[in-house]
Write a protein that holds these residues in place. Structure first.
Motif, PDB file in Angstrom:
ATOM      1  N   ALA A  19      16.143  42.653  -5.326  1.00  0.00           N
ATOM      2  CA  ALA A  19      15.624  41.463  -6.005  1.00  0.00           C
ATOM      3  C   ALA A  19      14.622  41.808  -7.106  1.00  0.00           C
ATOM      4  CB  ALA A  19      14.985  40.523  -4.984  1.00  0.00           C
ATOM      5  N   HIS A  20      13.927  42.927  -6.973  1.00  0.00           N
ATOM      6  CA  HIS A  20      12.837  43.242  -7.909  1.00  0.00           C
ATOM      7  C   HIS A  20      12.940  44.671  -8.427  1.00  0.00           C
ATOM      8  CE1 HIS A  20      11.030  39.505  -6.484  1.00  0.00           C
ATOM      9  NE2 HIS A  20      11.177  39.939  -5.250  1.00  0.00           N
ATOM     10  N   LEU A  21      14.138  45.102  -8.752  1.00  0.00           N
ATOM     11  CA  LEU A  21      14.363  46.502  -9.100  1.00  0.00           C
ATOM     12  C   LEU A  21      13.494  46.968 -10.258  1.00  0.00           C
ATOM     13  CD1 LEU A  21      15.933  49.134  -8.729  1.00  0.00           C
ATOM     14  CD2 LEU A  21      17.703  48.206 -10.237  1.00  0.00           C
ATOM     15  N   GLU A  22      13.304  46.126 -11.264  1.00  0.00           N
ATOM     16  CA  GLU A  22      12.610  46.565 -12.471  1.00  0.00           C
ATOM     17  C   GLU A  22      11.117  46.802 -12.247  1.00  0.00           C
ATOM     18  OE1 GLU A  22      14.433  47.393 -14.905  1.00  0.00           O
ATOM     19  OE2 GLU A  22      16.242  46.567 -14.003  1.00  0.00           O
ATOM     20  N   ASP A  23      10.521  46.121 -11.263  1.00  0.00           N
ATOM     21  CA  ASP A  23       9.067  46.239 -11.126  1.00  0.00           C
ATOM     22  C   ASP A  23       8.599  46.328  -9.668  1.00  0.00           C
ATOM     23  OD1 ASP A  23       9.676  43.691 -10.336  1.00  0.00           O
ATOM     24  OD2 ASP A  23       8.433  42.671 -11.829  1.00  0.00           O
ATOM     25  N   VAL A  24       9.467  46.733  -8.758  1.00  0.00           N
ATOM     26  CA  VAL A  24       9.095  46.806  -7.352  1.00  0.00           C
ATOM     27  C   VAL A  24       8.054  47.909  -7.148  1.00  0.00           C
ATOM     28  CG1 VAL A  24      10.974  48.414  -6.751  1.00  0.00           C
ATOM     29  CG2 VAL A  24       9.991  46.910  -4.993  1.00  0.00           C
ATOM     30  N   THR A  25       7.102  47.667  -6.243  1.00  0.00           N
ATOM     31  CA  THR A  25       6.040  48.622  -5.953  1.00  0.00           C
ATOM     32  C   THR A  25       6.036  48.967  -4.473  1.00  0.00           C
ATOM     33  OG1 THR A  25       4.366  46.941  -5.458  1.00  0.00           O
ATOM     34  CG2 THR A  25       4.645  47.582  -7.788  1.00  0.00           C
ATOM     35  N   LEU A  26       5.288  50.003  -4.126  1.00  0.00           N
ATOM     36  CA  LEU A  26       5.159  50.379  -2.728  1.00  0.00           C
ATOM     37  C   LEU A  26       4.478  49.280  -1.921  1.00  0.00           C
ATOM     38  CD1 LEU A  26       5.535  52.403  -0.474  1.00  0.00           C
ATOM     39  CD2 LEU A  26       3.470  53.595  -1.245  1.00  0.00           C
ATOM     40  N   MET A  43      10.276  55.231   7.640  1.00  0.00           N
ATOM     41  CA  MET A  43      11.454  54.580   8.220  1.00  0.00           C
ATOM     42  C   MET A  43      12.620  54.579   7.237  1.00  0.00           C
ATOM     43  SD  MET A  43      10.203  51.297  10.451  1.00  0.00           S
ATOM     44  CE  MET A  43       9.194  50.611   9.140  1.00  0.00           C
ATOM     45  N   PHE A  44      12.313  54.280   5.989  1.00  0.00           N
ATOM     46  CA  PHE A  44      13.365  54.226   4.973  1.00  0.00           C
ATOM     47  C   PHE A  44      14.044  55.586   4.846  1.00  0.00           C
ATOM     48  CE2 PHE A  44      15.421  53.700   0.952  1.00  0.00           C
ATOM     49  CZ  PHE A  44      15.586  52.338   0.773  1.00  0.00           C
ATOM     50  N   LYS A  45      13.240  56.639   4.779  1.00  0.00           N
ATOM     51  CA  LYS A  45      13.775  58.000   4.672  1.00  0.00           C
ATOM     52  C   LYS A  45      14.559  58.383   5.919  1.00  0.00           C
ATOM     53  CE  LYS A  45      13.819  62.432   3.267  1.00  0.00           C
ATOM     54  NZ  LYS A  45      14.461  62.959   2.069  1.00  0.00           N
ATOM     55  N   GLU A  46      14.044  58.023   7.071  1.00  0.00           N
ATOM     56  CA  GLU A  46      14.700  58.362   8.342  1.00  0.00           C
ATOM     57  C   GLU A  46      16.083  57.736   8.443  1.00  0.00           C
ATOM     58  OE1 GLU A  46      14.238  57.309  13.097  1.00  0.00           O
ATOM     59  OE2 GLU A  46      12.478  57.133  11.777  1.00  0.00           O
ATOM     60  N   LEU A  47      16.214  56.484   8.024  1.00  0.00           N
ATOM     61  CA  LEU A  47      17.465  55.757   8.223  1.00  0.00           C
ATOM     62  C   LEU A  47      18.454  55.918   7.090  1.00  0.00           C
ATOM     63  CD1 LEU A  47      15.830  54.572  10.575  1.00  0.00           C
ATOM     64  CD2 LEU A  47      16.874  52.357  10.075  1.00  0.00           C
ATOM     65  N   THR A  48      17.986  56.182   5.876  1.00  0.00           N
ATOM     66  CA  THR A  48      18.913  56.265   4.743  1.00  0.00           C
ATOM     67  C   THR A  48      19.070  57.672   4.184  1.00  0.00           C
ATOM     68  OG1 THR A  48      17.270  55.902   2.982  1.00  0.00           O
ATOM     69  CG2 THR A  48      18.198  53.939   4.065  1.00  0.00           C
ATOM     70  N   GLY A  49      18.150  58.569   4.544  1.00  0.00           N
ATOM     71  CA  GLY A  49      18.203  59.924   4.015  1.00  0.00           C
ATOM     72  C   GLY A  49      17.550  60.071   2.659  1.00  0.00           C
ATOM     73  N   LYS A  50      17.044  58.968   2.104  1.00  0.00           N
ATOM     74  CA  LYS A  50      16.366  58.994   0.809  1.00  0.00           C
ATOM     75  C   LYS A  50      15.070  58.203   0.907  1.00  0.00           C
ATOM     76  CE  LYS A  50      20.626  59.155  -1.978  1.00  0.00           C
ATOM     77  NZ  LYS A  50      20.377  60.481  -2.587  1.00  0.00           N
ATOM     78  N   THR A  51      14.112  58.546   0.069  1.00  0.00           N
ATOM     79  CA  THR A  51      12.907  57.733  -0.009  1.00  0.00           C
ATOM     80  C   THR A  51      13.215  56.479  -0.814  1.00  0.00           C
ATOM     81  OG1 THR A  51      12.074  58.663  -2.079  1.00  0.00           O
ATOM     82  CG2 THR A  51      11.527  59.848  -0.037  1.00  0.00           C
ATOM     83  N   PRO A  52      12.412  55.437  -0.666  1.00  0.00           N
ATOM     84  CA  PRO A  52      12.636  54.239  -1.486  1.00  0.00           C
ATOM     85  C   PRO A  52      12.638  54.549  -2.979  1.00  0.00           C
ATOM     86  CG  PRO A  52      11.039  53.783   0.240  1.00  0.00           C
ATOM     87  CD  PRO A  52      11.282  55.256   0.277  1.00  0.00           C
TER      88      PRO A  52
END
Length: 299
Positions: A19-26, A43-52
């Motif tokens: 929804a906010h790809l252009e300006d999403v923040t941590l 959690m994101f890295k654990e489940l997808t193999g990549k960091t956000p």
């Protein structure tokens, strides 16, 4: 923390990124997940193999590639729209992502591996087979239309073991990069699809399942390593279009409804004869905005 809680947290972060790809923040991702920044990223890295941020960068670069492919705009404009502050930084990131410079891609537009942001539910259904999606209501209305196809080429990636057009088994065997790569081809007639091949199109040592995309007969750009190209005769495709639905998690239900309609449809009373020898059965997948889409050849 329960695995389902982690999956739902990552799902919310994925939705936030979309929804906010252009300006999403941590901060945005932490808030969406409902956990601290540290736990959200872990959690994101654990489940997808990549960091956000690896996902965000890959998605931004893919959108930049789409802009260059479709409009041939200036490189610096694509860089700025992708969140890069310099031409050089964008060029280095683009080259790492797609193995060619943006200048070369803009000029030649060969197939490249666009990054596809698969919903976490799909990933864990594929990986473990034990995550059950909530059943939201999906309309059972399916529209059937006829589309004429000229003589054309089919670029396809064949499976060796998967049978019967099983999407999850195919991705388990062959990976999922085919979708982004094939959809990067601007000349395609329709989106990349999972194919169920008739026996006359099956190559020895392979199965009846492949992923592919139709392109014009005069398509002459390089074909990715491991892919085949075959010629298809002119035919009519009966296209089955499912209804739109609200929850993206219901894509399997939508595909199931469209597939059931296709399997139960008798084209003969409407003047058509099944012609499986002319082309594969196409499963174009589903999205909430478009519904499920499938097609079979007739004459």
């Amino acid at each position: 923390m329960e695995q389902t809680d982690k999956i739902n947290a990552v799902r919310r972060m994925q939705d936030c990124i979309t929804a906010h790809l252009e300006d999403v923040t941590l901060d945005d991702l932490s808030k969406a997940a409902g956990y601290s920044k540290y736990h959200a990223v872990r959690m994101f890295k654990e489940l997808t193999g990549k960091t956000p941020f690896e996902v965000i960068r890959a998605l931004r670069l893919t959108k930049a590639a789409e802009r260059l492919r479709d409009s041939g705009g200036k490189i610096i404009d694509a860089a700025l729209q992708s969140g890069f502050e310099s031409h050089d930084g964008f060029t280095r990131a683009f080259t790492r992502q797609f193995d060619m410079t943006p200048q070369q891609y803009s000029r030649e537009t060969p197939p490249v591996r666009y990054f596809v942001h698969y919903p976490i539910q799909s990933y864990y259904r594929l990986k473990d087979g034990d995550f059950i999606m909530e059943n939201e209501k999906v309309s059972r209305t399916v529209t059937v239309t006829a589309a004429e196809r000229p003589a054309r080429k089919l670029i396809l990636l064949r499976a060796a073991k998967t049978q019967g057009g099983d999407y999850f088994a195919y991705c388990e065997e062959m990976g999922c990069e085919w979708e982004g790569l094939l959809n990067s081809i601007s000349e395609k007639f329709a989106p990349a699809a999972l194919l169920t091949l008739p026996q006359n199109l099956v190559k020895p040592g392979t199965s009846d399942t492949a992923a592919g995309v139709e392109v014009p007969q005069d398509y002459a750009k390089p074909v990715p390593a491991g892919y085949d190209v075959i010629d298809l005769e002119p035919c009519t495709l009966l296209c089955f279009q499912g209804s739109r639905y609200e929850n993206e998690d219901d894509f399997c239900i939508a595909i199931s409804i469209a597939g059931e309609a296709l399997d139960n449809y008798d084209p003969v009373p409407f003047g058509w004869q099944p012609a499986p020898e002319l082309a594969p059965r196409f499963n174009f997948g589903a999205s909430a905005a478009l519904g499920a889409r499938m097609a079979i050849p007739v004459k």
